[in-house]
Scaffold this motif. Structure first.
Motif, mmCIF file in Angstrom:
data_model
loop_
_atom_site.group_PDB
_atom_site.id
_atom_site.type_symbol
_atom_site.label_atom_id
_atom_site.label_comp_id
_atom_site.label_asym_id
_atom_site.label_seq_id
_atom_site.Cartn_x
_atom_site.Cartn_y
_atom_site.Cartn_z
ATOM 1 N N CYS A 1 2.426 28.378 91.749
ATOM 2 C CA CYS A 1 1.135 28.392 92.433
ATOM 3 C C CYS A 1 0.033 28.370 91.370
ATOM 4 N N CYS B 1 -2.412 31.710 91.212
ATOM 5 C CA CYS B 1 -2.060 33.071 90.780
ATOM 6 C C CYS B 1 -1.131 33.080 89.580
ATOM 7 N N TRP C 1 1.684 36.171 92.965
ATOM 8 C CA TRP C 1 1.474 36.230 94.414
ATOM 9 C C TRP C 1 -0.017 36.161 94.765
ATOM 10 N N CYS C 2 -0.369 35.361 95.727
ATOM 11 C CA CYS C 2 -1.741 35.354 96.219
ATOM 12 C C CYS C 2 -1.794 34.735 97.617
ATOM 13 N N CYS D 1 -0.952 30.818 98.151
ATOM 14 C CA CYS D 1 0.436 30.360 98.267
ATOM 15 C C CYS D 1 1.162 31.149 99.348
HETATM 16 ZN ZN LIG Z 1 -0.389 32.068 94.525
#
Ligand SMILES: [Zn+2]
Length: 403
Positions: free
Chosen positions: A291, A294, A331-332, A335
Protein backbone atom coordinates in the motif's frame (compact mmCIF):
# COMPACT_ATOMS: atom_id res chain seq x y z
CA UNK A 1 -20.91 -12.66 7.13
CA UNK A 2 -24.49 -13.62 7.92
CA UNK A 3 -26.67 -13.33 4.88
CA UNK A 4 -29.83 -12.79 6.90
CA UNK A 5 -28.39 -9.61 8.45
CA UNK A 6 -27.79 -7.91 5.14
CA UNK A 7 -30.51 -5.43 4.26
CA UNK A 8 -32.66 -6.19 1.27
CA UNK A 9 -32.82 -3.55 -1.37
CA UNK A 10 -36.07 -4.40 -3.08
CA UNK A 11 -36.35 -0.99 -4.71
CA UNK A 12 -35.44 -1.99 -8.21
CA UNK A 13 -37.91 0.53 -9.65
CA UNK A 14 -36.62 0.33 -13.14
CA UNK A 15 -34.55 -2.58 -14.35
CA UNK A 16 -32.91 -0.57 -17.17
CA UNK A 17 -31.73 2.14 -14.76
CA UNK A 18 -30.68 -0.47 -12.24
CA UNK A 19 -28.44 -2.30 -14.71
CA UNK A 20 -26.97 0.96 -16.06
CA UNK A 21 -26.19 2.17 -12.53
CA UNK A 22 -24.61 -1.18 -11.71
CA UNK A 23 -22.39 -1.04 -14.81
CA UNK A 24 -21.42 2.60 -14.19
CA UNK A 25 -20.45 1.83 -10.63
CA UNK A 26 -18.43 -1.20 -11.72
CA UNK A 27 -16.55 0.81 -14.36
CA UNK A 28 -15.78 3.78 -12.12
CA UNK A 29 -14.57 1.56 -9.25
CA UNK A 30 -12.38 -0.72 -11.37
CA UNK A 31 -14.49 -3.78 -10.74
CA UNK A 32 -13.31 -6.76 -12.78
CA UNK A 33 -16.36 -9.04 -12.39
CA UNK A 34 -20.01 -8.78 -11.44
CA UNK A 35 -21.75 -11.89 -10.11
CA UNK A 36 -25.54 -12.15 -10.13
CA UNK A 37 -26.44 -15.09 -7.93
CA UNK A 38 -30.08 -16.12 -7.47
CA UNK A 39 -31.03 -18.07 -4.34
CA UNK A 40 -34.51 -19.18 -3.20
CA UNK A 41 -35.30 -15.84 -1.53
CA UNK A 42 -32.82 -13.31 -2.90
CA UNK A 43 -30.53 -12.40 -5.71
CA UNK A 44 -27.08 -11.51 -4.51
CA UNK A 45 -25.04 -9.04 -6.50
CA UNK A 46 -21.34 -9.22 -5.80
CA UNK A 47 -18.45 -7.24 -7.25
CA UNK A 48 -14.93 -8.56 -7.52
CA UNK A 49 -12.28 -5.90 -7.07
CA UNK A 50 -8.62 -6.86 -6.99
CA UNK A 51 -9.42 -10.49 -6.22
CA UNK A 52 -11.72 -9.66 -3.31
CA UNK A 53 -15.49 -9.93 -3.27
CA UNK A 54 -17.63 -6.98 -2.25
CA UNK A 55 -21.31 -7.60 -1.58
CA UNK A 56 -23.05 -4.95 -3.64
CA UNK A 57 -26.73 -5.68 -3.22
CA UNK A 58 -29.29 -8.21 -2.07
CA UNK A 59 -32.52 -8.00 -4.02
CA UNK A 60 -35.79 -9.75 -3.37
CA UNK A 61 -36.18 -12.85 -5.57
CA UNK A 62 -39.21 -11.30 -7.33
CA UNK A 63 -36.68 -9.27 -9.34
CA UNK A 64 -34.77 -12.29 -10.66
CA UNK A 65 -36.66 -12.73 -13.89
CA UNK A 66 -36.60 -9.10 -14.98
CA UNK A 67 -32.93 -8.60 -14.08
CA UNK A 68 -31.69 -11.70 -15.89
CA UNK A 69 -33.92 -11.02 -18.90
CA UNK A 70 -32.57 -7.46 -19.17
CA UNK A 71 -28.99 -8.74 -19.17
CA UNK A 72 -29.78 -11.37 -21.78
CA UNK A 73 -31.41 -8.76 -24.00
CA UNK A 74 -28.30 -6.58 -23.77
CA UNK A 75 -26.08 -9.53 -24.68
CA UNK A 76 -28.42 -10.60 -27.49
CA UNK A 77 -28.85 -14.04 -25.94
CA UNK A 78 -31.92 -16.26 -26.22
CA UNK A 79 -34.22 -15.15 -23.41
CA UNK A 80 -36.11 -18.43 -23.16
CA UNK A 81 -32.98 -20.58 -23.04
CA UNK A 82 -32.27 -21.33 -19.40
CA UNK A 83 -31.27 -24.98 -19.51
CA UNK A 84 -27.92 -24.45 -21.23
CA UNK A 85 -25.02 -22.10 -20.47
CA UNK A 86 -24.75 -19.16 -22.86
CA UNK A 87 -22.18 -16.41 -23.34
CA UNK A 88 -21.77 -13.28 -25.40
CA UNK A 89 -20.54 -9.74 -25.18
CA UNK A 90 -22.40 -6.54 -24.26
CA UNK A 91 -21.16 -3.29 -25.79
CA UNK A 92 -22.15 -0.88 -23.09
CA UNK A 93 -22.27 2.84 -23.73
CA UNK A 94 -22.36 4.77 -20.47
CA UNK A 95 -24.17 8.09 -20.87
CA UNK A 96 -23.02 9.29 -17.49
CA UNK A 97 -19.34 8.35 -17.80
CA UNK A 98 -19.19 9.14 -21.53
CA UNK A 99 -17.42 5.86 -22.08
CA UNK A 100 -17.92 2.74 -24.15
CA UNK A 101 -16.91 -0.53 -22.59
CA UNK A 102 -17.27 -4.22 -23.42
CA UNK A 103 -18.70 -6.56 -20.84
CA UNK A 104 -18.59 -10.33 -21.36
CA UNK A 105 -21.64 -12.09 -20.02
CA UNK A 106 -21.97 -15.78 -19.27
CA UNK A 107 -24.94 -17.66 -17.84
CA UNK A 108 -25.00 -20.98 -16.01
CA UNK A 109 -28.18 -22.92 -15.17
CA UNK A 110 -28.38 -23.47 -11.40
CA UNK A 111 -31.02 -24.91 -9.09
CA UNK A 112 -32.48 -21.39 -8.75
CA UNK A 113 -32.85 -19.81 -12.15
CA UNK A 114 -29.49 -18.97 -13.74
CA UNK A 115 -26.32 -17.52 -12.34
CA UNK A 116 -24.88 -14.68 -14.40
CA UNK A 117 -21.22 -13.68 -14.35
CA UNK A 118 -20.09 -10.48 -16.05
CA UNK A 119 -16.47 -9.66 -16.83
CA UNK A 120 -15.82 -5.96 -17.28
CA UNK A 121 -13.22 -5.89 -20.05
CA UNK A 122 -10.39 -3.44 -19.86
CA UNK A 123 -10.43 -0.77 -22.47
CA UNK A 124 -8.07 -0.81 -25.33
CA UNK A 125 -6.24 2.29 -24.06
CA UNK A 126 -5.14 0.60 -20.85
CA UNK A 127 -3.29 -1.99 -22.90
CA UNK A 128 -0.80 0.56 -24.16
CA UNK A 129 0.11 1.76 -20.70
CA UNK A 130 3.65 0.45 -20.32
CA UNK A 131 3.94 1.53 -16.73
CA UNK A 132 1.20 -0.84 -15.71
CA UNK A 133 3.22 -3.85 -16.78
CA UNK A 134 6.09 -3.09 -14.38
CA UNK A 135 8.91 -4.34 -16.60
CA UNK A 136 12.43 -3.45 -15.45
CA UNK A 137 14.13 -1.09 -17.96
CA UNK A 138 16.68 -3.74 -18.93
CA UNK A 139 13.88 -6.20 -19.73
CA UNK A 140 11.94 -3.60 -21.71
CA UNK A 141 15.02 -2.94 -23.83
CA UNK A 142 15.45 -6.68 -24.54
CA UNK A 143 11.80 -7.06 -25.51
CA UNK A 144 11.89 -4.11 -27.88
CA UNK A 145 15.01 -5.48 -29.52
CA UNK A 146 13.44 -8.90 -30.09
CA UNK A 147 10.27 -7.36 -31.52
CA UNK A 148 12.35 -5.71 -34.25
CA UNK A 149 12.73 -9.03 -36.08
CA UNK A 150 9.57 -10.58 -37.31
CA UNK A 151 10.22 -14.24 -37.85
CA UNK A 152 10.36 -16.18 -34.65
CA UNK A 153 8.35 -17.34 -31.66
CA UNK A 154 7.84 -15.36 -28.50
CA UNK A 155 6.22 -17.21 -25.60
CA UNK A 156 4.54 -15.87 -22.48
CA UNK A 157 4.85 -18.33 -19.61
CA UNK A 158 3.03 -18.39 -16.31
CA UNK A 159 0.37 -20.17 -14.29
CA UNK A 160 -3.35 -19.56 -14.83
CA UNK A 161 -4.39 -16.11 -13.62
CA UNK A 162 -0.92 -14.58 -13.94
CA UNK A 163 -2.12 -12.14 -16.62
CA UNK A 164 -0.30 -13.71 -19.57
CA UNK A 165 -2.91 -12.53 -22.07
CA UNK A 166 -2.65 -8.88 -20.98
CA UNK A 167 1.09 -8.89 -21.62
CA UNK A 168 0.62 -10.76 -24.90
CA UNK A 169 -1.77 -8.07 -26.09
CA UNK A 170 0.62 -5.39 -25.01
CA UNK A 171 3.30 -7.04 -27.20
CA UNK A 172 0.82 -7.14 -30.07
CA UNK A 173 0.04 -3.46 -29.64
CA UNK A 174 3.67 -2.72 -30.43
CA UNK A 175 2.85 -3.25 -34.13
CA UNK A 176 0.86 -0.90 -36.30
CA UNK A 177 -2.02 -3.07 -37.53
CA UNK A 178 -2.28 -1.04 -40.73
CA UNK A 179 1.29 -1.90 -41.70
CA UNK A 180 0.97 -5.63 -41.06
CA UNK A 181 -1.56 -8.41 -41.33
CA UNK A 182 -2.05 -9.34 -37.70
CA UNK A 183 -4.29 -12.33 -37.05
CA UNK A 184 -5.20 -14.07 -33.82
CA UNK A 185 -6.73 -17.34 -32.68
CA UNK A 186 -8.33 -16.80 -29.30
CA UNK A 187 -10.41 -18.49 -26.66
CA UNK A 188 -12.18 -16.34 -25.62
CA UNK A 189 -11.72 -13.00 -27.41
CA UNK A 190 -11.19 -10.63 -24.48
CA UNK A 191 -10.19 -7.33 -26.02
CA UNK A 192 -11.26 -5.90 -29.34
CA UNK A 193 -8.36 -4.39 -31.27
CA UNK A 194 -9.08 -2.35 -34.37
CA UNK A 195 -7.73 -3.76 -37.64
CA UNK A 196 -6.55 -7.01 -36.05
CA UNK A 197 -8.25 -10.13 -37.43
CA UNK A 198 -9.41 -11.87 -34.30
CA UNK A 199 -10.86 -15.34 -34.59
CA UNK A 200 -12.59 -17.34 -31.86
CA UNK A 201 -11.76 -21.05 -31.93
CA UNK A 202 -14.60 -23.53 -31.46
CA UNK A 203 -13.29 -27.01 -30.57
CA UNK A 204 -16.86 -28.41 -30.63
CA UNK A 205 -16.93 -27.94 -34.41
CA UNK A 206 -13.25 -28.97 -34.79
CA UNK A 207 -12.09 -25.38 -35.20
CA UNK A 208 -9.09 -25.79 -32.89
CA UNK A 209 -5.83 -23.88 -32.42
CA UNK A 210 -4.15 -26.42 -34.70
CA UNK A 211 -6.72 -26.40 -37.52
CA UNK A 212 -7.03 -22.62 -37.18
CA UNK A 213 -3.28 -22.20 -37.55
CA UNK A 214 -3.30 -24.28 -40.73
CA UNK A 215 -5.93 -21.98 -42.25
CA UNK A 216 -4.35 -18.83 -40.89
CA UNK A 217 -0.98 -19.32 -42.61
CA UNK A 218 -2.88 -19.32 -45.92
CA UNK A 219 -4.17 -15.82 -45.11
CA UNK A 220 -0.86 -14.07 -45.83
CA UNK A 221 -0.24 -13.08 -42.20
CA UNK A 222 2.81 -11.26 -40.80
CA UNK A 223 2.08 -11.64 -37.14
CA UNK A 224 0.11 -14.52 -35.64
CA UNK A 225 -1.07 -14.73 -32.08
CA UNK A 226 -2.16 -18.15 -30.87
CA UNK A 227 -3.81 -17.97 -27.47
CA UNK A 228 -2.17 -21.05 -26.04
CA UNK A 229 0.26 -23.80 -26.97
CA UNK A 230 -1.14 -26.88 -25.28
CA UNK A 231 -0.27 -29.78 -27.50
CA UNK A 232 2.36 -31.13 -29.83
CA UNK A 233 0.41 -30.30 -32.98
CA UNK A 234 -0.09 -26.62 -32.11
CA UNK A 235 3.55 -26.23 -31.08
CA UNK A 236 4.81 -27.88 -34.28
CA UNK A 237 2.58 -25.69 -36.45
CA UNK A 238 3.67 -22.56 -34.55
CA UNK A 239 7.33 -23.42 -35.08
CA UNK A 240 6.66 -24.11 -38.76
CA UNK A 241 4.93 -20.73 -39.10
CA UNK A 242 7.88 -18.97 -37.45
CA UNK A 243 10.41 -20.76 -39.67
CA UNK A 244 8.48 -19.74 -42.78
CA UNK A 245 8.79 -16.06 -41.96
CA UNK A 246 6.10 -15.13 -39.46
CA UNK A 247 6.22 -13.69 -35.98
CA UNK A 248 4.29 -16.01 -33.67
CA UNK A 249 3.16 -14.99 -30.19
CA UNK A 250 1.64 -17.43 -27.75
CA UNK A 251 1.27 -18.44 -24.11
CA UNK A 252 2.31 -21.61 -22.35
CA UNK A 253 1.43 -22.96 -18.95
CA UNK A 254 4.84 -23.25 -17.24
CA UNK A 255 6.42 -21.69 -14.17
CA UNK A 256 9.66 -20.28 -15.53
CA UNK A 257 11.38 -19.36 -18.76
CA UNK A 258 13.83 -22.25 -18.52
CA UNK A 259 11.07 -24.74 -17.69
CA UNK A 260 9.31 -23.60 -20.88
CA UNK A 261 12.22 -24.73 -23.01
CA UNK A 262 12.35 -28.07 -21.24
CA UNK A 263 8.59 -28.43 -21.68
CA UNK A 264 8.91 -27.97 -25.46
CA UNK A 265 11.72 -30.52 -25.59
CA UNK A 266 9.57 -32.94 -23.57
CA UNK A 267 6.77 -32.47 -26.10
CA UNK A 268 8.97 -34.36 -28.54
CA UNK A 269 9.77 -31.42 -30.76
CA UNK A 270 13.13 -31.69 -32.45
CA UNK A 271 15.61 -29.57 -30.42
CA UNK A 272 17.00 -27.95 -33.59
CA UNK A 273 13.51 -26.68 -34.44
CA UNK A 274 13.13 -25.12 -30.99
CA UNK A 275 16.61 -23.63 -31.15
CA UNK A 276 16.03 -22.04 -34.54
CA UNK A 277 12.45 -20.79 -34.02
CA UNK A 278 12.20 -19.72 -30.37
CA UNK A 279 13.68 -16.32 -29.57
CA UNK A 280 12.22 -15.11 -26.29
CA UNK A 281 10.31 -16.43 -23.29
CA UNK A 282 8.77 -13.98 -20.85
CA UNK A 283 7.69 -15.60 -17.62
CA UNK A 284 5.53 -13.64 -15.22
CA UNK A 285 3.81 -13.92 -11.85
CA UNK A 286 1.66 -11.70 -9.70
CA UNK A 287 2.84 -10.45 -6.33
CA UNK A 288 1.13 -8.31 -3.71
CA UNK A 289 1.99 -4.64 -3.99
CA UNK A 290 2.63 -2.61 -0.83
CA UNK A 291 0.00 0.00 0.00
CA UNK A 292 1.63 3.31 -1.08
CA UNK A 293 -0.19 5.23 1.67
CA UNK A 294 1.09 3.38 4.71
CA UNK A 295 4.44 1.93 3.67
CA UNK A 296 7.37 2.40 6.02
CA UNK A 297 10.96 1.16 6.40
CA UNK A 298 11.19 -2.14 8.19
CA UNK A 299 14.13 -4.11 9.49
CA UNK A 300 14.60 -7.32 7.62
CA UNK A 301 15.91 -10.05 9.92
CA UNK A 302 19.34 -11.57 9.36
CA UNK A 303 17.93 -14.83 8.04
CA UNK A 304 15.97 -13.15 5.28
CA UNK A 305 18.83 -10.77 4.51
CA UNK A 306 21.12 -13.77 3.94
CA UNK A 307 18.59 -15.31 1.58
CA UNK A 308 18.43 -12.04 -0.37
CA UNK A 309 22.23 -11.94 -0.62
CA UNK A 310 22.21 -15.50 -1.88
CA UNK A 311 19.53 -14.80 -4.48
CA UNK A 312 21.22 -11.64 -5.73
CA UNK A 313 24.79 -13.02 -5.53
CA UNK A 314 25.31 -12.92 -9.31
CA UNK A 315 24.09 -9.33 -9.73
CA UNK A 316 24.74 -7.38 -6.51
CA UNK A 317 27.66 -7.36 -4.08
CA UNK A 318 26.53 -8.72 -0.65
CA UNK A 319 27.80 -5.57 1.11
CA UNK A 320 25.54 -3.48 -1.08
CA UNK A 321 22.50 -5.51 -0.01
CA UNK A 322 23.14 -4.26 3.55
CA UNK A 323 22.67 -0.70 2.32
CA UNK A 324 19.21 -1.31 0.88
CA UNK A 325 16.13 -0.21 2.81
CA UNK A 326 13.17 -2.51 2.47
CA UNK A 327 9.64 -1.38 3.14
CA UNK A 328 6.53 -2.88 4.63
CA UNK A 329 2.97 -1.72 5.19
CA UNK A 330 1.68 -0.35 8.50
CA UNK A 331 -2.08 -0.64 7.79
CA UNK A 332 -4.29 2.29 6.88
CA UNK A 333 -7.76 3.23 5.72
CA UNK A 334 -6.68 3.58 2.09
CA UNK A 335 -5.91 -0.13 1.85
CA UNK A 336 -8.84 -1.11 4.08
CA UNK A 337 -6.28 -2.46 6.52
CA UNK A 338 -5.36 -5.08 3.94
CA UNK A 339 -2.00 -3.90 2.65
CA UNK A 340 -2.23 -6.18 -0.36
CA UNK A 341 -5.14 -4.37 -1.99
CA UNK A 342 -3.09 -4.04 -5.17
CA UNK A 343 -1.01 -6.48 -7.17
CA UNK A 344 1.82 -6.12 -9.63
CA UNK A 345 3.79 -8.28 -12.01
CA UNK A 346 7.28 -9.62 -11.72
CA UNK A 347 9.05 -11.11 -14.73
CA UNK A 348 11.96 -12.96 -16.16
CA UNK A 349 12.86 -12.34 -19.76
CA UNK A 350 14.96 -15.00 -21.47
CA UNK A 351 16.36 -14.11 -24.88
CA UNK A 352 17.96 -17.01 -26.72
CA UNK A 353 21.51 -16.61 -27.93
CA UNK A 354 24.14 -19.00 -29.22
CA UNK A 355 25.01 -20.48 -25.81
CA UNK A 356 21.36 -21.13 -25.02
CA UNK A 357 20.72 -22.59 -28.46
CA UNK A 358 23.58 -25.03 -27.85
CA UNK A 359 22.05 -26.05 -24.52
CA UNK A 360 18.73 -26.73 -26.26
CA UNK A 361 20.46 -28.87 -28.88
CA UNK A 362 22.04 -30.92 -26.11
CA UNK A 363 18.63 -31.23 -24.38
CA UNK A 364 19.92 -29.56 -21.22
CA UNK A 365 17.61 -29.67 -18.17
CA UNK A 366 15.83 -26.50 -16.97
CA UNK A 367 18.33 -25.83 -14.15
CA UNK A 368 21.24 -25.78 -16.58
CA UNK A 369 19.39 -23.53 -19.03
CA UNK A 370 18.65 -21.15 -16.16
CA UNK A 371 22.30 -21.17 -15.07
CA UNK A 372 23.45 -20.23 -18.58
CA UNK A 373 20.74 -17.55 -18.89
CA UNK A 374 21.74 -16.04 -15.53
CA UNK A 375 25.32 -15.94 -16.73
CA UNK A 376 24.05 -13.82 -19.61
CA UNK A 377 22.32 -11.31 -17.38
CA UNK A 378 18.83 -12.74 -17.13
CA UNK A 379 17.27 -11.66 -13.85
CA UNK A 380 15.12 -14.46 -12.47
CA UNK A 381 11.58 -13.91 -11.25
CA UNK A 382 12.77 -13.95 -7.62
CA UNK A 383 15.54 -11.44 -8.39
CA UNK A 384 13.08 -9.23 -10.27
CA UNK A 385 10.74 -9.31 -7.26
CA UNK A 386 13.56 -8.51 -4.79
CA UNK A 387 14.64 -5.59 -6.97
CA UNK A 388 11.04 -4.37 -6.93
CA UNK A 389 11.05 -4.77 -3.14
CA UNK A 390 14.19 -2.62 -3.09
CA UNK A 391 12.19 -0.05 -5.06
CA UNK A 392 9.55 -0.24 -2.31
CA UNK A 393 6.89 -1.74 -4.54
CA UNK A 394 6.51 -5.07 -2.78
CA UNK A 395 7.96 -6.84 0.28
CA UNK A 396 10.99 -9.12 0.41
CA UNK A 397 8.85 -11.79 2.09
CA UNK A 398 6.53 -11.73 -0.90
CA UNK A 399 9.50 -11.95 -3.29
CA UNK A 400 11.10 -14.91 -1.53
CA UNK A 401 7.82 -16.84 -1.68
CA UNK A 402 8.36 -17.18 -5.43
CA UNK A 403 11.55 -19.21 -5.03
ZN1 LIG B 1 -2.36 1.20 3.63
Amino acid sequence: MNLQEIKINSNMWDVIDYVNDMFDEAISHNISDIHIEPTSEYILIRFRQDWEFILKDKLDAVNTSSLITRLKVLAQLKIDENKKPQDWKISYQSERLKQKIDIRLSTLPTNYWEKVALRVLKQDASLTDLEKLWFLDTNLAKIKWVLESKYWIILMAGPTGSGKSTTLFWLLKHFDPLKYNISTLEDPIEYDIDFVNQSQIKPEIWYTFASGLRSLVRQDPDIIMVWEIRDLETSKLSIEAALTGHLVLSTIHTNSASATIQRLTNMDIEPFLIASALKMVISQRLVKKICPHCKAIHNVDENIKNKIKEELADIIDPDEVDQIDFYKWTWCEECNWTWYKWRMWVHEVLVLDEALEKSILSKAPAQEIEKIARGEWMTTIVQDAILKAAMWETTVEEALKLG
